[in-house]
Design a protein around this motif. Structure first.
Motif, PDB file in Angstrom:
ATOM      1  N   LEU A  21      39.101  41.828  36.042  1.00 30.37           N
ATOM      2  CA  LEU A  21      38.255  42.836  35.393  1.00 30.37           C
ATOM      3  C   LEU A  21      37.125  42.255  34.557  1.00 30.37           C
ATOM      4  O   LEU A  21      36.181  42.966  34.221  1.00 30.37           O
ATOM      5  CB  LEU A  21      39.119  43.703  34.466  1.00 30.37           C
ATOM      6  CG  LEU A  21      40.230  44.526  35.130  1.00 30.37           C
ATOM      7  CD1 LEU A  21      41.078  45.203  34.053  1.00 30.37           C
ATOM      8  CD2 LEU A  21      39.643  45.561  36.069  1.00 30.37           C
ATOM      9  N   SER A  28      39.684  34.923  35.096  1.00 33.29           N
ATOM     10  CA  SER A  28      40.007  36.300  35.473  1.00 33.29           C
ATOM     11  C   SER A  28      39.586  36.559  36.914  1.00 33.29           C
ATOM     12  O   SER A  28      40.343  37.136  37.709  1.00 33.29           O
ATOM     13  CB  SER A  28      39.320  37.271  34.508  1.00 33.29           C
ATOM     14  OG  SER A  28      39.157  38.552  35.061  1.00 33.29           O
ATOM     15  N   HIS A 137      37.899  48.244  30.315  1.00 31.96           N
ATOM     16  CA  HIS A 137      39.310  47.994  29.978  1.00 31.96           C
ATOM     17  C   HIS A 137      39.496  47.541  28.540  1.00 31.96           C
ATOM     18  O   HIS A 137      40.573  47.673  27.973  1.00 31.96           O
ATOM     19  CB  HIS A 137      39.956  47.001  30.957  1.00 31.96           C
ATOM     20  CG  HIS A 137      39.498  45.569  30.833  1.00 31.96           C
ATOM     21  ND1 HIS A 137      38.240  45.142  31.185  1.00 31.96           N
ATOM     22  CD2 HIS A 137      40.138  44.457  30.406  1.00 31.96           C
ATOM     23  CE1 HIS A 137      38.139  43.842  30.985  1.00 31.96           C
ATOM     24  NE2 HIS A 137      39.280  43.395  30.497  1.00 31.96           N
ATOM     25  N   ARG A 212      27.994  39.212  25.719  1.00 35.80           N
ATOM     26  CA  ARG A 212      28.843  40.284  25.184  1.00 35.80           C
ATOM     27  C   ARG A 212      28.591  40.594  23.709  1.00 35.80           C
ATOM     28  O   ARG A 212      28.784  41.702  23.258  1.00 35.80           O
ATOM     29  CB  ARG A 212      30.311  39.910  25.367  1.00 35.80           C
ATOM     30  CG  ARG A 212      30.723  39.719  26.820  1.00 35.80           C
ATOM     31  CD  ARG A 212      32.220  39.816  26.886  1.00 35.80           C
ATOM     32  NE  ARG A 212      32.806  39.232  28.072  1.00 35.80           N
ATOM     33  CZ  ARG A 212      34.121  39.242  28.294  1.00 35.80           C
ATOM     34  NH1 ARG A 212      34.932  39.760  27.398  1.00 35.80           N
ATOM     35  NH2 ARG A 212      34.612  38.708  29.384  1.00 35.80           N
ATOM     36  N   ASP A 250      34.204  31.255  21.262  1.00 35.11           N
ATOM     37  CA  ASP A 250      35.436  30.478  21.039  1.00 35.11           C
ATOM     38  C   ASP A 250      35.921  29.771  22.295  1.00 35.11           C
ATOM     39  O   ASP A 250      36.946  29.095  22.284  1.00 35.11           O
ATOM     40  CB  ASP A 250      36.543  31.330  20.383  1.00 35.11           C
ATOM     41  CG  ASP A 250      37.137  32.397  21.297  1.00 35.11           C
ATOM     42  OD1 ASP A 250      36.736  32.492  22.467  1.00 35.11           O
ATOM     43  OD2 ASP A 250      38.015  33.143  20.813  1.00 35.11           O
TER      44      ASP A 250
HETATM   45  O1  SUG Z   1      37.762  39.687  27.587  1.00 34.33           O
HETATM   46  N1  SUG Z   1      40.211  38.676  29.836  1.00 34.33           N
HETATM   47  C1  SUG Z   1      39.698  38.647  28.498  1.00 34.33           C
HETATM   48  C2  SUG Z   1      39.977  37.318  27.856  1.00 34.33           C
HETATM   49  C3  SUG Z   1      39.614  37.330  26.401  1.00 34.33           C
HETATM   50  C4  SUG Z   1      39.700  35.979  25.791  1.00 34.33           C
HETATM   51  N2  SUG Z   1      39.411  36.057  24.409  1.00 34.33           N
HETATM   52  C5  SUG Z   1      38.681  35.173  23.705  1.00 34.33           C
HETATM   53  N3  SUG Z   1      37.949  34.265  24.282  1.00 34.33           N
HETATM   54  N4  SUG Z   1      38.688  35.271  22.436  1.00 34.33           N
HETATM   55  C6  SUG Z   1      38.204  38.949  28.465  1.00 34.33           C
HETATM   56  O2  SUG Z   1      37.483  38.396  29.314  1.00 34.33           O
HETATM   57  C7  SUG Z   1      40.908  39.741  31.935  1.00 34.33           C
HETATM   58  C8  SUG Z   1      41.651  40.970  32.363  1.00 34.33           C
HETATM   59  C9  SUG Z   1      41.794  41.080  33.851  1.00 34.33           C
HETATM   60  O3  SUG Z   1      40.953  40.561  34.581  1.00 34.33           O
HETATM   61  O4  SUG Z   1      42.754  41.733  34.326  1.00 34.33           O
HETATM   62  C10 SUG Z   1      40.347  39.822  30.526  1.00 34.33           C
HETATM   63  O5  SUG Z   1      40.024  40.893  30.056  1.00 34.33           O
END
Ligand code: SUG
Length: 444
Positions: A21, A28, A137, A212, A250
């Motif tokens: 997602l 991901s 999401h 983002r 991060d």
């Molecule tokens: O927002 N992954 C999250 C990972 C967040 C990591 N957080 C930090 N770096 N602080 C994102 O990209 C994947 C969900 C999916 O593909 O099913 C996801 O949302």
């Protein structure tokens, strides 16, 4: 007792899955549609929390969220009883169902931006839940996140809770993942470094992936928290890094107290960041640990998540790196860690590796899984006492996970009404375990 930097880790929820997602998040995308193991995911996260608590560090737990989120599916026009809503969503819009079923609230570095009382005009600890506006999401997280933060930090004399910023592209906010606080001592006034991907029109952004975090959002958070303008800096991410998979700062930098560990490509103007810190930090010399492209290339930094390590401060003032086991698979990353740990000119004196593979496969490393909150002794005493991880809570949570979590989940399972029931049963029990009250929509 002095002020401390406490970690509040997100418990991985029972629907943890791989749906591909997250835009710009290489892991991901690479693991989309693979089967997941929610039980292993939750136990891996819990093991990290336990190990940090055993090091003597204050460790708290934040709850997962209700998924699949049936109320949002209903808002999107899927009607009927819950089982019917899930079935129709799976049939007509499986991507929407996947978005409503992600366990993404586990990455609590994206839950909120937090400023310690010592930095804020009114002396309270300030929280602004992130709106997570770039992804559907994640955009459904802030409402429950805000409730959870109020339940964990309830005392309004010590904790100030703001509403998430309006969820528009101009104000995209992904929370603490793009925010680093540096200081001489945790309880002293510090410097807050906000890092953004999208700034003014004259500033080039990434070409392939979304930026983002917006500068406008970071500025709003700094205003809301009542931060001293001279103690804030807004630094732009290198857009090339975003296109290389650095979707949050991060992923490429980590800092605490006087130490900033970062890749040479983390910031558009790293020299400007260093100068600002060197001028503003009072009471300790800053320590900059820069890793260049020749030491660890950007792509390898992203693949290993070296910079998504946590930097934690031990009671004796030394620091440890809390890294993902993936770092051990990359010889150059291993060498860089050895160099950092052996270099007596920085306080980093050791490293601990953790198997967080289930979360890593969705792009969430050690630092993604925790929200840092600096607390002085009175604030620490005002935290909901049930969320602090000790041996007793650890064993209760471990048995809770074993009783409620599946060890295999594929996307087709997301419409299984039994999964919804299991998840609600688990979360209902958890709110009692952690003393959180009626947190979830299904409890209200
Ligand atoms: O927002 N992954 C999250 C990972 C967040 C990591 N957080 C930090 N770096 N602080 C994102 O990209 C994947 C969900 C999916 O593909 O099913 C996801 O949302």
């Amino acid at each position: 007792m002095n002020a401390v930097e406490a970690n509040f880790d997100g418990l991985v929820g029972p629907t943890h899955n791989y749906a591909g997602l997250a835009l710009g998040n290489k892991a991901s995308a690479a693991n989309a549609e693979q089967p997941s193991d929610p039980r292993a995911a939750a136990l891996q996260g819990l093991a990290k929390m336990k190990a940090l608590a055993d090091l003597g560090l204050p460790q708290g737990v934040l709850p997962p969220q209700e998924r699949p989120h049936v109320p949002t599916l209903k808002k999107l026009g899927f009607s009927g009883r819950d089982a019917e809503v899930l079935r129709k969503a799976q049939r007509d819009a499986p991507q929407l169902l996947a978005a409503m079923a992600s366990a993404s609230p586990m990455w609590t570095a994206n839950a909120a931006t937090v400023s310690p009382g010592a930095d804020c005009a009114d002396g309270r600890v300030h929280f602004t839940p992130a709106n997570l506006a770039t992804h559907l999401h994640r955009a459904i997280e802030p409402e429950t996140t805000a409730r959870a933060l109020r339940a964990v930090f309830p005392d309004s004399r010590r904790f100030a809770h703001h509403a998430p910023l309006p969820a528009t592209p101009q104000l995209g906010d992904e929370g603490a993942a793009n925010h680093t606080r540096l200081c001489a001592e945790f309880g002293a006034q510090g410097l807050e470094l906000f890092v953004y991907g999208a700034g003014g029109e004259d500033e080039p952004g990434p070409e392939h992936y979304p930026a983002r975090q917006t500068r406008a959002a970071s500025e709003a958070v700094a205003r809301l928290h009542g931060l001293e303008p001279a103690c804030c800096h807004f630094a732009r991410q290198d857009p090339l890094a975003i296109d290389a998979g650095v979707f949050h700062n991060d992923v490429i930098a980590v800092g605490t107290r006087e130490v900033l560990l970062y890749h040479a490509r983390a910031f558009a103007d790293a020299a400007g960041v260093r100068q600002w810190i060197a001028r503003g930090l009072r009471g300790r010399d800053p320590v900059f640990i820069e890793i260049g492209e020749d030491e660890v290339p950007l792509a390898e930094s992203v693949a290993s998540y070296l910079f998504n390590s946590q930097l934690v401060c031990m009671a004796d003032g030394s620091m440890r790196l809390v890294a993902a086991t993936e770092c051990q698979n990359h010889p150059r990353v291993r060498a860089a860690i050895r160099r950092i740990v052996e270099d007596p000119s920085n306080p980093v004196a050791g490293v601990e590796f953790f198997d967080l593979r289930q979360s890593m496969r969705n792009g969430g490393g050690p630092a993604c899984l925790r929200l840092r909150v600096v607390l002085d002794p009175a604030e620490r005493a005002a935290v909901n006492p049930r969320v602090w991880l000790d041996d007793a809570l650890h064993s209760r949570l471990s048995s809770w996970i074993h009783r409620h979590y599946r060890d295999r989940l594929v996307l087709a399972d997301l419409s299984d009404p039994a999964l919804l029931d299991q998840s609600r049963g688990a979360l209902d029990e958890l709110t009692q375990l952690l003393g959180l009250g009626s947190l979830y929509d299904f409890q209200r």
